[in-house]
Design a protein around this motif. Structure first.
Motif, mmCIF file in Angstrom:
data_model
loop_
_atom_site.group_PDB
_atom_site.id
_atom_site.type_symbol
_atom_site.label_atom_id
_atom_site.label_comp_id
_atom_site.label_asym_id
_atom_site.label_seq_id
_atom_site.Cartn_x
_atom_site.Cartn_y
_atom_site.Cartn_z
ATOM 1 N N GLN A 94 0.848 -1.181 0.000
ATOM 2 C CA GLN A 94 0.000 0.000 0.000
ATOM 3 C C GLN A 94 0.887 1.235 0.000
ATOM 4 N N GLU A 95 0.543 2.205 -0.831
ATOM 5 C CA GLU A 95 1.320 3.440 -0.944
ATOM 6 C C GLU A 95 0.420 4.619 -0.608
ATOM 7 N N GLY A 96 0.338 4.930 0.652
ATOM 8 C CA GLY A 96 -0.502 6.037 1.094
ATOM 9 C C GLY A 96 -1.834 5.556 1.622
ATOM 10 N N ASP A 97 -2.569 6.520 2.149
ATOM 11 C CA ASP A 97 -3.871 6.246 2.751
ATOM 12 C C ASP A 97 -4.958 6.159 1.691
ATOM 13 N N ILE A 98 -6.072 5.586 2.067
ATOM 14 C CA ILE A 98 -7.272 5.629 1.225
ATOM 15 C C ILE A 98 -7.724 7.086 1.168
ATOM 16 N N ARG A 99 -7.986 7.565 -0.036
ATOM 17 C CA ARG A 99 -8.472 8.940 -0.214
ATOM 18 C C ARG A 99 -9.920 8.876 -0.705
ATOM 19 N N GLU A 100 -10.687 9.891 -0.309
ATOM 20 C CA GLU A 100 -12.091 9.928 -0.700
ATOM 21 C C GLU A 100 -12.419 11.266 -1.330
ATOM 22 N N ALA A 101 -13.238 11.207 -2.369
ATOM 23 C CA ALA A 101 -13.746 12.400 -3.052
ATOM 24 C C ALA A 101 -15.232 12.163 -3.313
ATOM 25 N N ASN A 102 -15.915 13.149 -3.860
ATOM 26 C CA ASN A 102 -17.349 12.963 -4.104
ATOM 27 C C ASN A 102 -17.624 11.910 -5.174
ATOM 28 N N TRP A 103 -16.661 11.612 -6.010
ATOM 29 C CA TRP A 103 -16.835 10.595 -7.061
ATOM 30 C C TRP A 103 -16.486 9.182 -6.598
ATOM 31 N N GLY A 104 -15.682 9.069 -5.495
ATOM 32 C CA GLY A 104 -15.326 7.728 -5.054
ATOM 33 C C GLY A 104 -14.159 7.699 -4.088
ATOM 34 N N ARG A 105 -13.652 6.508 -3.872
ATOM 35 C CA ARG A 105 -12.539 6.269 -2.954
ATOM 36 C C ARG A 105 -11.432 5.558 -3.721
ATOM 37 N N ILE A 106 -10.164 5.845 -3.361
ATOM 38 C CA ILE A 106 -9.039 5.313 -4.118
ATOM 39 C C ILE A 106 -7.856 5.069 -3.185
ATOM 40 N N VAL A 107 -7.080 4.055 -3.506
ATOM 41 C CA VAL A 107 -5.832 3.800 -2.789
ATOM 42 C C VAL A 107 -4.808 3.307 -3.803
#
Length: 132
Positions: A94-107
């Motif tokens: 894993q490279e970084g935290d899970i990020r969230e935006a209004n369109w979705g979540r990404i890691v």
């Protein structure tokens, strides 16, 4: 137009195990002893066994430590946490935290061969949430 994804790996058996366990793909045809077709995604993925140090693009030698390249592939998942756990169990980093935006979540993750990937969970209308 049809897309095919080709990924250089140093060990075909290890790559088959990783992509099967991490992303739920399964082996298809073997094209000789150094190419394996992986199926189950929206485009076939071809694992190409290429030795570390052999010449890739231009005069660059292939390196399988983590490397940056101006291309990565997003794997769209229904539920991010279980997909991430599965990828990590298979050997991803894993490279970084899970990020969230209004369109979705990404890691961001890296496979054991140094290639970057993203796991992406759409929310709401996905990218249509930010379409102008």
């Amino acid at each position: 137009m049809k897309q095919l994804i080709n990924i250089d790996v140093p060990d075909l058996d290890a790559a088959e195990a990783f992509y099967s366990e991490a992303f739920g793909l399964h082996g298809g045809r073997r094209l000789g002893s150094e190419v394996l077709e992986m199926l189950g995604g929206t485009a076939p993925l071809y694992l190409l066994q290429k030795a570390s140090g052999s010449i890739g693009a231009g005069d660059d030698a292939r390196k399988y430590g983590r490397h940056w390249m101006p291309l990565h592939i997003d794997i769209v998942v229904d539920d991010l946490e279980p997909a991430l756990a599965r990828a990590l169990e298979a050997g991803a980093l894993q490279e970084g935290d899970i990020r969230e935006a209004n369109w979705g979540r990404i890691v961001q993750i890296a496979d054991p061969f140094g290639h970057g990937w993203c796991l992406l969970q759409f929310l709401g209308r996905g990218y249509d949430e930010i379409t102008t």
